[in-house]
Each structure stands twice: as structure tokens, then as C-alpha cells.
Design an enzyme around this catalytic site. Structure first.
Site, PDB file in Angstrom:
ATOM      1  N   LEU A 141       0.806  -1.473   0.202  1.00  0.00           N
ATOM      2  CA  LEU A 141      -0.303  -0.180  -0.047  1.00  0.00           C
ATOM      3  C   LEU A 141       0.484   1.031  -0.097  1.00  0.00           C
ATOM      4  O   LEU A 141       0.646   1.672   1.065  1.00  0.00           O
ATOM      5  CB  LEU A 141      -1.158   0.107   1.209  1.00  0.00           C
ATOM      6  N   GLY A 142       1.754   0.965  -0.949  1.00  0.00           N
ATOM      7  CA  GLY A 142       2.306   2.648  -0.896  1.00  0.00           C
ATOM      8  C   GLY A 142       1.659   3.177  -1.951  1.00  0.00           C
ATOM      9  O   GLY A 142       0.400   3.676  -2.206  1.00  0.00           O
ATOM     10  N   ARG A 143       2.420   3.985  -2.555  1.00  0.00           N
ATOM     11  CA  ARG A 143       1.848   5.195  -3.519  1.00  0.00           C
ATOM     12  C   ARG A 143       0.658   5.400  -4.542  1.00  0.00           C
ATOM     13  O   ARG A 143      -0.286   5.400  -4.624  1.00  0.00           O
ATOM     14  CB  ARG A 143       2.555   6.054  -4.558  1.00  0.00           C
ATOM     15  N   ILE A 144       0.977   3.348  -5.712  1.00  0.00           N
ATOM     16  CA  ILE A 144       0.044   3.482  -6.446  1.00  0.00           C
ATOM     17  C   ILE A 144      -1.169   2.583  -5.928  1.00  0.00           C
ATOM     18  O   ILE A 144      -2.057   2.134  -5.916  1.00  0.00           O
ATOM     19  CB  ILE A 144       1.085   2.190  -7.434  1.00  0.00           C
ATOM     20  N   GLU A 163      10.954 -10.703 -18.735  1.00  0.00           N
ATOM     21  CA  GLU A 163      10.181 -10.121 -19.733  1.00  0.00           C
ATOM     22  C   GLU A 163      11.422  -9.664 -21.359  1.00  0.00           C
ATOM     23  O   GLU A 163      12.752 -10.015 -20.105  1.00  0.00           O
ATOM     24  CB  GLU A 163       9.977  -8.769 -19.003  1.00  0.00           C
ATOM     25  N   ASP A 177       0.467  -7.653 -16.064  1.00  0.00           N
ATOM     26  CA  ASP A 177       1.420  -6.829 -17.067  1.00  0.00           C
ATOM     27  C   ASP A 177       3.043  -7.090 -16.398  1.00  0.00           C
ATOM     28  O   ASP A 177       3.942  -6.822 -17.102  1.00  0.00           O
ATOM     29  CB  ASP A 177       0.983  -4.863 -16.347  1.00  0.00           C
ATOM     30  N   ARG A 208       6.217  -6.372 -10.233  1.00  0.00           N
ATOM     31  CA  ARG A 208       6.993  -7.034 -10.652  1.00  0.00           C
ATOM     32  C   ARG A 208       6.878  -8.360 -10.746  1.00  0.00           C
ATOM     33  O   ARG A 208       6.080  -9.306  -9.830  1.00  0.00           O
ATOM     34  CB  ARG A 208       8.690  -7.163 -10.058  1.00  0.00           C
ATOM     35  N   HIS A 226       3.510  -5.273 -19.849  1.00  0.00           N
ATOM     36  CA  HIS A 226       4.083  -3.867 -19.077  1.00  0.00           C
ATOM     37  C   HIS A 226       3.825  -2.641 -19.523  1.00  0.00           C
ATOM     38  O   HIS A 226       4.987  -2.191 -20.124  1.00  0.00           O
ATOM     39  CB  HIS A 226       6.413  -4.314 -19.011  1.00  0.00           C
ATOM     40  N   VAL A 227       3.294  -2.318 -19.582  1.00  0.00           N
ATOM     41  CA  VAL A 227       2.726  -0.823 -20.383  1.00  0.00           C
ATOM     42  C   VAL A 227       2.335  -0.475 -19.236  1.00  0.00           C
ATOM     43  O   VAL A 227       0.945   0.739 -19.554  1.00  0.00           O
ATOM     44  CB  VAL A 227       1.514  -1.090 -21.400  1.00  0.00           C
ATOM     45  N   GLY A 228       1.836  -0.776 -18.057  1.00  0.00           N
ATOM     46  CA  GLY A 228       1.421   0.118 -16.498  1.00  0.00           C
ATOM     47  C   GLY A 228       1.590   2.042 -16.970  1.00  0.00           C
ATOM     48  O   GLY A 228       0.735   2.286 -16.260  1.00  0.00           O
TER      49      GLY A 228
END
Length: 321
Positions: free
Chosen positions: A152-155, A261, A256, A232, A279-281
Site C-alpha cells: 500500500l504505497g503510492r500506487i 520479460e 502486466d 514486478r 508491461h504497459v502500466g
């Protein structure tokens, strides 16, 4: 005689905004364009003071750059950079937090909905001409679902705020409970997985979180469970996930990111209960430009003597240090 501009190394092609901003201000070396990258690195290594990257930087590379002062990482995640080793050598590492938070959070919620409602599968169904023969099968729903957030960080917080509008209950797991959020905290990941229907992975990568989402966690998530990973690929045991998807241990997965990768296991790509993205977040023109600008601002600020704007936790910086 004017002082020569600082010399900066790009390990790979960088965003055009970075290229344009550095032109005339720094001497830029582009390792990816060298006919013999090893020879080029030997030739210029001692002159390099800044490094712009979006990939691996280890002690061996730092050895080749003895006068390196700053590593500007293009991205919020910097697990590929040995920041602890950089700090030991007096090198500051920066990343690009905040500017990509909303974009990744938007995509995470989209991936939740796409996986639950099987939107890509429905699209393929229509395009294949099946609709006139029979309606698309009914899907799972976000209704009456509980969502768990790992990290539960910024994102993670931005995802939670968006999901609140859907009327779902939100739980989370992290290193410690956070007093300023209304969500239920679980002191173990397996406890979180057991309590929720959807598990969203937003924790940092690195050795400490490798394969954190393993077979027991997936078992705890259960046959109605959905796994979504926008962090990740290393956080998820990919072999265990494939097995869980094949056997119905969980209902589906929206991913994603992947362990190796850009290579995605054929066994994973063959499964119909997945939604897989390359990986298009943060991959919108707006957000990548903002990330590039923050790379520029960090490097310019450093060489103008004002220090880094967004140093990572492992390389704290103070003007009085």
C-alpha cells in the site's frame, strides 16, 4: 577557458525529451550505438559522471565508472539497480515516483475488470463470428467482492481510492499497518489472500520479495480468486501460477509483468483464463514524458549543485552531508 560539460552515459536509447534536454548541456555517450560496447566503455568509463538507465546496474558496471556521481533511473521501480552498493560508493540513485502513479493505478483497475469480465475473450469471441450462434458465456463480477492489495504505497493507495468508488471492501498487507487508511490490515500475505477474492500485487521487486506470491498463497486465494500483478514479475512464482490457473486453484490472472520479460512462457500465454499485457502500466505518451522530465530534472539539479530531487531510500541526500 570554460569547464567541459559533464559526461553522461545512456545504456540504452532514452526518451526523446531526455535527448533534447541534454543536447548542448552534457556530453552524452550512447552505449547501445557503439560498434564495440565493451571497448567503448573502457575508453570513456573514467570520464562518466552520470548514468541514465532503465535496466541493470551492478557493482561490476560501477567498477567501470570510477567517477560516477548519479544514476538516474527511468521508472519508479529500481530493483535492477544495486542502490546499496551505489550508496557505499557515494553514488546517488534517483527514480521517477508520483508522475506515473495515476497511470499505473488506472491500468490496474482496468486489468481487474478485464480479467473478471473476460473482456479480451469477449472481443475475440465477437471477432471470430460466434455471437450470432450463441451469447458469450456469463462471467464473474466485481459485485460483492473483497479486494486485497499487496503493497500500500503510492500506487497501492491510488488503486484503493479508485476501487472505493466501486463499493468494494479493501484489505491490504505490507511491512506494517498504516494508521491513516480505513482499510483492514493483515499481518501475513497468506492471511490477506484467504480473506479476499482479488489480490493486486503492487509491492517493490528485489530479492526480498522474490516469489512472494507462491503456491500456498494462490491456494489461499481460492477457486473464485483473481490475481492481478502490475508490480514486478519476480514477486510471483510463475510456475506455481501456471499450475494454479490450469487446475482451477484460482479463477484467473491479469498480468502486466513477467519473470523474464519480454519472454512470456508459452504455457501461460496458452491459458484462456488470463489477460496478459506487455508491461504497459506507465506506457502512455503523457506519463512517459513526465517520467523523462523527472530524469532530466534530477540530473540537471545534481550537476547544478542543488542535489537530487527524488533520491531513493537507499541513497538519501542532504545539502549538509
Amino acid at each position: 577557458m570554460p569547464e567541459a560539460p559533464p559526461e553522461i552515459l545512456f545504456l540504452r536509447t532514452m526518451h526523446p525529451l531526455i535527448e533534447a534536454a541534454f543536447a548542448g548541456r552534457f556530453t552524452v555517450h550512447r552505449l547501445a550505438e557503439a560498434a564495440d560496447p565493451e571497448a567503448r566503455l573502457t575508453e570513456i568509463g573514467a570520464r562518466i559522471r552520470g548514468l541514465c538507465v532503465g535496466g541493470q546496474v551492478d557493482a561490476a558496471l560501477m567498477d567501470r565508472l570510477p567517477n560516477l556521481e548519479i544514476i538516474a533511473n527511468f521508472g519508479v521501480g529500481y530493483d535492477a539497480v544495486d542502490a546499496v552498493e551505489a550508496h557505499r560508493r557515494g553514488i546517488v540513485v534517483t527514480n521517477t515516483p508520483d508522475v506515473l502513479t495515476d497511470e499505473v493505478a488506472d491500468l490496474a483497475v482496468g486489468l481487474v475488470l478485464a480479467t473478471l469480465r473476460r473482456l479480451p475473450q469477449a472481443d475475440r469471441y465477437l471477432r471470430a463470428g460466434h455471437w450470432p450462434k450463441a451469447p458469450f458465456p456469463l462471467t464473474a463480477s466485481l459485485r460483492e467482492r473483497r479486494v486485497g492489495i499487496l503493497g500500500l504505497g503510492r500506487i497501492g493507495r491510488a488503486i484503493a481510492r479508485r476501487l472505493e468508488s466501486f463499493g468494494v471492501e479493501i484489505d491490504y498487507h505490507g511491512r506494517r499497518p498504516q494508521a491513516d487508511v480505513p482499510y483492514a490490515y493483515h499481518d501475513s500475505l497468506i492471511g490477506l489472500a484467504r480473506a479476499v477474492h482479488i489480490l493486486i500485487v503492487v509491492a517493490p521487486g528485489g530479492a526480498g520479495t522474490k516469489s512472494l506470491v507462491d503456491a500456498p498463497v494462490l491456494q489461499a486465494l481460492g477457486p473464485e480468486g483473481i490475481l492481478v500483478n502490475v508490480a514486478r514479475g519476480s514477486l510471483v512464482d510463475e510456475a506455481a501460477l501456471i499450475a494454479a490457473l490450469r487446475t482451477g486453484t484460482i479463477l484467473g490472472a491479469g498480468l502486466d509483468v513477467f519473470e523474464n520479460e519480454p519472454h512470456v512462457p508459452a504455457d501461460l500465454a496458452a491459458l484462456d483464463n488470463t489477460v496478459l499485457l506487455p508491461h504497459v502500466g506507465s506506457a502512455s505518451e503523457h506519463t512517459r514524458a513526465a517520467m523523462a522530465q523527472l530524469v532530466v530534472d534530477n540530473v540537471v539539479s545534481w550537476f547544478e549543485g542543488r542535489g537530487p530531487l527524488t533520491p531513493v531510500a537507499e541513497t538519501p541526500w542532504s545539502p549538509h552531508a
